[in-house]
Design a protein around this motif. Structure first.
Motif, mmCIF file in Angstrom:
data_model
loop_
_atom_site.group_PDB
_atom_site.id
_atom_site.type_symbol
_atom_site.label_atom_id
_atom_site.label_comp_id
_atom_site.label_asym_id
_atom_site.label_seq_id
_atom_site.Cartn_x
_atom_site.Cartn_y
_atom_site.Cartn_z
ATOM 1 N N ALA A 31 0.855 -1.186 0.000
ATOM 2 C CA ALA A 31 0.000 0.000 0.000
ATOM 3 C C ALA A 31 0.887 1.230 0.000
ATOM 4 C CB ALA A 31 -0.897 0.004 1.234
ATOM 5 N N VAL A 32 0.423 2.277 -0.649
ATOM 6 C CA VAL A 32 1.102 3.569 -0.610
ATOM 7 C C VAL A 32 0.223 4.496 0.207
ATOM 8 C CG1 VAL A 32 1.932 5.528 -1.942
ATOM 9 C CG2 VAL A 32 2.196 3.206 -2.834
ATOM 10 N N TYR A 33 0.808 5.080 1.226
ATOM 11 C CA TYR A 33 0.068 5.986 2.099
ATOM 12 C C TYR A 33 0.928 7.212 2.340
ATOM 13 C CZ TYR A 33 -2.820 7.608 5.969
ATOM 14 O OH TYR A 33 -3.640 8.354 6.770
ATOM 15 N N ILE A 34 0.436 8.360 1.953
ATOM 16 C CA ILE A 34 1.129 9.647 2.056
ATOM 17 C C ILE A 34 2.541 9.541 1.480
ATOM 18 C CG2 ILE A 34 1.696 11.606 3.547
ATOM 19 C CD1 ILE A 34 -0.290 10.553 5.577
ATOM 20 N N GLY A 35 2.645 8.956 0.296
ATOM 21 C CA GLY A 35 3.909 8.900 -0.426
ATOM 22 C C GLY A 35 4.897 7.861 0.058
ATOM 23 N N VAL A 36 4.504 6.978 0.959
ATOM 24 C CA VAL A 36 5.392 5.917 1.441
ATOM 25 C C VAL A 36 4.766 4.571 1.090
ATOM 26 C CG1 VAL A 36 6.496 4.883 3.471
ATOM 27 C CG2 VAL A 36 6.214 7.362 3.342
ATOM 28 N N ARG A 37 5.586 3.685 0.514
ATOM 29 C CA ARG A 37 5.111 2.349 0.146
ATOM 30 C C ARG A 37 5.389 1.391 1.300
ATOM 31 N NH1 ARG A 37 3.938 0.740 -4.771
ATOM 32 N NH2 ARG A 37 5.216 2.368 -5.678
ATOM 33 N N TYR A 38 4.359 0.687 1.734
ATOM 34 C CA TYR A 38 4.451 -0.293 2.814
ATOM 35 C C TYR A 38 4.201 -1.684 2.236
ATOM 36 C CZ TYR A 38 4.113 3.767 5.811
ATOM 37 O OH TYR A 38 4.346 4.990 6.411
ATOM 38 N N PHE A 39 4.966 -2.673 2.705
ATOM 39 C CA PHE A 39 4.831 -4.050 2.253
ATOM 40 C C PHE A 39 4.267 -4.901 3.384
ATOM 41 C CE2 PHE A 39 8.380 -2.225 -0.139
ATOM 42 C CZ PHE A 39 7.912 -2.415 -1.430
ATOM 43 N N PHE A 40 3.498 -5.930 3.024
ATOM 44 C CA PHE A 40 2.818 -6.760 4.017
ATOM 45 C C PHE A 40 3.060 -8.233 3.748
ATOM 46 C CE2 PHE A 40 0.683 -2.770 3.457
ATOM 47 C CZ PHE A 40 0.628 -2.293 4.755
ATOM 48 N N CYS A 41 3.178 -8.994 4.850
ATOM 49 C CA CYS A 41 3.445 -10.437 4.752
ATOM 50 C C CYS A 41 2.170 -11.239 4.555
ATOM 51 C CB CYS A 41 4.170 -10.918 6.008
ATOM 52 S SG CYS A 41 3.119 -10.885 7.488
ATOM 53 N N SER A 42 1.026 -10.651 4.854
ATOM 54 C CA SER A 42 -0.234 -11.390 4.744
ATOM 55 C C SER A 42 -1.368 -10.431 4.407
ATOM 56 C CB SER A 42 -0.560 -12.095 6.069
ATOM 57 O OG SER A 42 -0.867 -11.140 7.065
ATOM 58 N N GLU A 43 -2.432 -11.000 3.911
ATOM 59 C CA GLU A 43 -3.639 -10.215 3.624
ATOM 60 C C GLU A 43 -4.196 -9.630 4.922
ATOM 61 O OE1 GLU A 43 -6.597 -8.380 1.438
ATOM 62 O OE2 GLU A 43 -4.803 -9.377 0.693
ATOM 63 N N GLU A 44 -4.088 -10.382 6.011
ATOM 64 C CA GLU A 44 -4.591 -9.911 7.304
ATOM 65 C C GLU A 44 -3.861 -8.628 7.746
ATOM 66 O OE1 GLU A 44 -5.485 -11.584 11.768
ATOM 67 O OE2 GLU A 44 -3.933 -12.552 10.586
ATOM 68 N N CYS A 45 -2.525 -8.626 7.653
ATOM 69 C CA CYS A 45 -1.778 -7.420 8.035
ATOM 70 C C CYS A 45 -2.146 -6.245 7.128
ATOM 71 C CB CYS A 45 -0.281 -7.693 7.989
ATOM 72 S SG CYS A 45 0.313 -8.707 9.355
ATOM 73 N N TYR A 46 -2.295 -6.516 5.841
ATOM 74 C CA TYR A 46 -2.687 -5.473 4.898
ATOM 75 C C TYR A 46 -4.049 -4.890 5.271
ATOM 76 C CZ TYR A 46 -4.460 -3.404 0.591
ATOM 77 O OH TYR A 46 -5.017 -2.558 -0.322
ATOM 78 N N GLN A 47 -5.029 -5.750 5.570
ATOM 79 C CA GLN A 47 -6.367 -5.279 5.909
ATOM 80 C C GLN A 47 -6.364 -4.469 7.209
ATOM 81 O OE1 GLN A 47 -9.129 -5.264 4.120
ATOM 82 N NE2 GLN A 47 -8.026 -6.248 2.442
ATOM 83 N N ILE A 48 -5.583 -4.889 8.179
ATOM 84 C CA ILE A 48 -5.469 -4.121 9.427
ATOM 85 C C ILE A 48 -4.941 -2.731 9.108
ATOM 86 C CG2 ILE A 48 -4.222 -3.915 11.612
ATOM 87 C CD1 ILE A 48 -4.336 -7.019 11.748
ATOM 88 N N PHE A 49 -3.897 -2.652 8.276
ATOM 89 C CA PHE A 49 -3.326 -1.361 7.913
ATOM 90 C C PHE A 49 -4.347 -0.500 7.166
ATOM 91 C CE2 PHE A 49 -0.984 1.549 5.180
ATOM 92 C CZ PHE A 49 -0.087 2.109 6.073
ATOM 93 N N VAL A 50 -5.025 -1.079 6.202
ATOM 94 C CA VAL A 50 -6.000 -0.328 5.399
ATOM 95 C C VAL A 50 -7.088 0.272 6.286
ATOM 96 C CG1 VAL A 50 -7.848 -0.598 3.687
ATOM 97 C CG2 VAL A 50 -5.581 -1.534 3.244
ATOM 98 N N HIS A 51 -7.541 -0.483 7.257
ATOM 99 C CA HIS A 51 -8.644 -0.016 8.105
ATOM 100 C C HIS A 51 -8.192 0.859 9.270
ATOM 101 C CE1 HIS A 51 -10.588 -3.326 5.925
ATOM 102 N NE2 HIS A 51 -11.602 -2.498 5.947
ATOM 103 N N THR A 52 -6.895 0.883 9.548
ATOM 104 C CA THR A 52 -6.404 1.671 10.687
ATOM 105 C C THR A 52 -5.152 2.469 10.313
ATOM 106 O OG1 THR A 52 -5.060 -0.167 11.510
ATOM 107 C CG2 THR A 52 -7.307 0.028 12.388
ATOM 108 N N ALA A 53 -5.057 2.909 9.057
ATOM 109 C CA ALA A 53 -3.833 3.557 8.569
ATOM 110 C C ALA A 53 -3.418 4.752 9.422
ATOM 111 C CB ALA A 53 -4.001 3.978 7.110
ATOM 112 N N VAL A 54 -4.353 5.608 9.801
ATOM 113 C CA VAL A 54 -3.994 6.789 10.598
ATOM 114 C C VAL A 54 -3.401 6.358 11.935
ATOM 115 C CG1 VAL A 54 -4.887 8.825 11.778
ATOM 116 C CG2 VAL A 54 -5.656 8.286 9.464
ATOM 117 N N GLN A 55 -4.038 5.407 12.596
ATOM 118 C CA GLN A 55 -3.521 4.897 13.868
ATOM 119 C C GLN A 55 -2.145 4.249 13.670
ATOM 120 O OE1 GLN A 55 -6.036 1.974 15.702
ATOM 121 N NE2 GLN A 55 -4.602 1.557 17.350
ATOM 122 N N CYS A 56 -1.991 3.462 12.605
ATOM 123 C CA CYS A 56 -0.718 2.798 12.334
ATOM 124 C C CYS A 56 0.408 3.804 12.123
ATOM 125 C CB CYS A 56 -0.842 1.915 11.096
ATOM 126 S SG CYS A 56 -1.924 0.503 11.265
#
Length: 79
Positions: A31-56
């Protein structure tokens, strides 16, 4: 119309949710968020990030190295 390109910075290839190292062959999602690309090991970690990006991002900005303490409603399944 001129194409405007925004630079994207890469992270250090560590899943920001669980802290697992990820590389080109183990990246499940990104995922790219505010110009930074983040990589994820699982769909679960990706979904957590997508739904809580500001908190993350807030947690990481304040010195957290990963977000493994974020409450997950179901236990993680081993892959």
């Amino acid at each position: 119309m001129q194409d405007i390109s925004v630079p994207v910075h890469h992270t250090n290839q560590v899943d920001p949710i669980c802290g697992m190292p990820v590389n080109g062959s183990s990246v499940i999602a990104e995922a790219v968020y505010i110009g930074v690309r983040y990589f994820f090991c699982s769909e679960e970690c990706y979904q957590i990030f997508v739904h809580t990006a500001v908190q993350c991002i807030t947690e990481l900005a304040h010195g957290g190295d990963n977000l493994s303490l974020i409450h997950i409603s179901e236990p993680r399944r081993p892959y």
